[in-house]
Design a protein around this motif. Sequence first.
Motif, PDB file in Angstrom:
ATOM      1  N   GLY A 289       0.818  -1.209   0.000  1.00 20.56           N
ATOM      2  CA  GLY A 289       0.000   0.000   0.000  1.00 20.56           C
ATOM      3  C   GLY A 289       0.853   1.261   0.000  1.00 20.56           C
ATOM      4  O   GLY A 289       0.607   2.204  -0.760  1.00 20.56           O
ATOM      5  N   LEU A 290       1.881   1.301   0.847  1.00 23.56           N
ATOM      6  CA  LEU A 290       2.759   2.466   0.909  1.00 23.56           C
ATOM      7  C   LEU A 290       3.536   2.633  -0.395  1.00 23.56           C
ATOM      8  O   LEU A 290       3.735   3.756  -0.877  1.00 23.56           O
ATOM      9  N   TYR A 292       2.578   1.636  -3.376  1.00 27.22           N
ATOM     10  CA  TYR A 292       1.629   2.073  -4.410  1.00 27.22           C
ATOM     11  C   TYR A 292       1.337   3.565  -4.288  1.00 27.22           C
ATOM     12  O   TYR A 292       1.343   4.305  -5.273  1.00 27.22           O
ATOM     13  N   ALA A 293       1.080   4.015  -3.058  1.00 24.83           N
ATOM     14  CA  ALA A 293       0.835   5.440  -2.844  1.00 24.83           C
ATOM     15  C   ALA A 293       2.048   6.264  -3.239  1.00 24.83           C
ATOM     16  O   ALA A 293       1.922   7.356  -3.808  1.00 24.83           O
ATOM     17  N   LEU A 296       2.104   6.743  -6.945  1.00 28.21           N
ATOM     18  CA  LEU A 296       1.090   7.682  -7.426  1.00 28.21           C
ATOM     19  C   LEU A 296       1.517   9.131  -7.227  1.00 28.21           C
ATOM     20  O   LEU A 296       1.170   9.999  -8.032  1.00 28.21           O
ATOM     21  N   GLU A 297       2.257   9.414  -6.160  1.00 27.34           N
ATOM     22  CA  GLU A 297       2.616  10.805  -5.908  1.00 27.34           C
ATOM     23  C   GLU A 297       4.076  11.109  -6.249  1.00 27.34           C
ATOM     24  O   GLU A 297       4.440  12.275  -6.335  1.00 27.34           O
ATOM     25  N   ILE A 334      -3.602  13.876  -4.137  1.00 29.73           N
ATOM     26  CA  ILE A 334      -2.541  12.957  -3.726  1.00 29.73           C
ATOM     27  C   ILE A 334      -2.717  12.551  -2.265  1.00 29.73           C
ATOM     28  O   ILE A 334      -2.578  11.377  -1.896  1.00 29.73           O
ATOM     29  N   VAL A 337      -5.535  10.131  -1.941  1.00 29.09           N
ATOM     30  CA  VAL A 337      -5.122   8.796  -2.391  1.00 29.09           C
ATOM     31  C   VAL A 337      -4.423   8.048  -1.262  1.00 29.09           C
ATOM     32  O   VAL A 337      -4.673   6.862  -1.020  1.00 29.09           O
ATOM     33  N   PHE A 338      -3.531   8.749  -0.548  1.00 29.21           N
ATOM     34  CA  PHE A 338      -2.858   8.124   0.592  1.00 29.21           C
ATOM     35  C   PHE A 338      -3.872   7.661   1.634  1.00 29.21           C
ATOM     36  O   PHE A 338      -3.765   6.558   2.180  1.00 29.21           O
ATOM     37  N   ILE A 341      -5.854   4.570   0.294  1.00 26.01           N
ATOM     38  CA  ILE A 341      -5.029   3.358   0.247  1.00 26.01           C
ATOM     39  C   ILE A 341      -4.748   2.837   1.647  1.00 26.01           C
ATOM     40  O   ILE A 341      -4.766   1.616   1.900  1.00 26.01           O
ATOM     41  N   ASN A 342      -4.490   3.742   2.584  1.00 26.61           N
ATOM     42  CA  ASN A 342      -4.266   3.308   3.967  1.00 26.61           C
ATOM     43  C   ASN A 342      -5.508   2.644   4.557  1.00 26.61           C
ATOM     44  O   ASN A 342      -5.407   1.642   5.283  1.00 26.61           O
ATOM     45  N   SER A 345      -5.882  -0.762   3.026  1.00 25.90           N
ATOM     46  CA  SER A 345      -4.900  -1.653   3.660  1.00 25.90           C
ATOM     47  C   SER A 345      -5.390  -2.104   5.028  1.00 25.90           C
ATOM     48  O   SER A 345      -5.220  -3.267   5.418  1.00 25.90           O
TER      49      SER A 345
END
Length: 357
Positions: A289-290, A292-293, A296-297, A334, A337-338, A341-342, A345
Motif C-alpha cells: 500500500g505504501l 503504491y501510494a 502515485l505521488e 494525492i 489517495v494516501f 489506500i491506507n 490496507s
Amino acid sequence: MAIDQQGASPEPAPGYAGRGLVRGFSTASGFVLTLFLTFLGLLAITFFIGRVIPIDPVLAVVGDRATQEQYDVAKIAMGLDQPLWMQFISYVGNVFTGDLGMSVSTGRPVIEDLSRFFPATFEMATLGILIGCALGIPLGVTAAARQGSWLDQVIRVVGLLGYSVPAFWLGLVGLALFYARLRWVGGPGRLDIFYDGLVEPVTGMILIDSLLRGEIDIFWNAVSHIILPAAVLGFFSLAYIARMTRSFMLDQLSQEFVTTARVKGVPERVVIWRHAFNPIRVPLITVIGLSYAGLLEGSVMIETVFSWPGIGNYLTTALLNADMNAVLGATLVIGAVFIVINKISDVLYRVLDPRAR
C-alpha cells in the motif's frame, strides 16, 4: 445460544443478530467518521500551506502589470479579503461541492484538469505496482529461502540498485536503449500522434477505454508506450517490496513452527509458501500500500522524462506558474489517495488477520 435435545445445530439466541448488526453499524460508522476527520485534517493542512507559501495567488491571476485597483477587485472577488477562518470554511465548502477553483495555467476548472491528468498517473502506477509485486515478492522469498547464496547476493544487489539509481537516469537510459536503439517500445507520450484523440474517454485510462471501444490497434500502441515507464516504476517498487519480503521471511523461517514442519518431513516448497509466507501477508499489505501510494505521488521525474500527461507533470507545471488552485487541488488529490489506500490496507489487514477484527 439455544440447543435442542436432539443435538441439532445451535440457533442464535434472541437479540444475537441484532447485536451483530449494531456492532457492524458501529464499526462502519467509526470507519466513515475516521475517514471524514482525516480528510478534514488534510484539507486544513493543504489550505494553510497554500497561505504560507510566498506566492501571491491574486498576482498570479491579474499579472504584475495590474493596477492597485484591479488587484483589490480581484482580491475581493477571490475572497482573500476575508478573515482566515472564513476563507477556510469557504474552502472546505467549495471542496465538498467539487469546486477547486480555476487553473491559471490551463484556464479550465481544476477538477476538470485533475479528471484528465490523474487517470494517466493511476494507470501507469497501477501497472508499475503489479510489476513490482509480481517480481518483488518471489524474489524476496527466494532470497530469504537461500540466505547467503549467490542468488541471495544478486537479489540484494538488485534491491540496492533500486534504491540508489536516479529515476530520471534510468528512464533516459531505457528510452535510449529500448526505444531509440532496439525499437522494442513506443516513445514518449501515451500514444503515437496519429492515434491521439481517436478514443473517446470513458475512464480516462487509455488501455481500458480502447478495449471498451474495441480499438485493439490503439490498445497495443498504448501498451507499447506505457510498458517502459511502468517497468521503471515497477523496478523501484520491486526493490522495496523484495527487501521487506526478505526481511519478513527471514524472521518467519527462524521460528520454531517452521523448524517443526521441516523435521516432520514437510516439503520445502510447502514450508516456505504455506507455513512461512502466510503469516507475512498482513505486513506485506502495508508495504505494498505504501509503495503504491508512493508511485502515485512520486512519479514526477518519470512523467517528465516520458512526457507523460499525469498529475505529477501537472503539479510541476502549476508550481512553476504559481498556479495555487492547481497546486492545492493536486496536493489534495494525492493526499486523498494516501488516505484511501491506507484505509483499504486496514480493511485487508482485518480480513487476513482475524485477531485484528
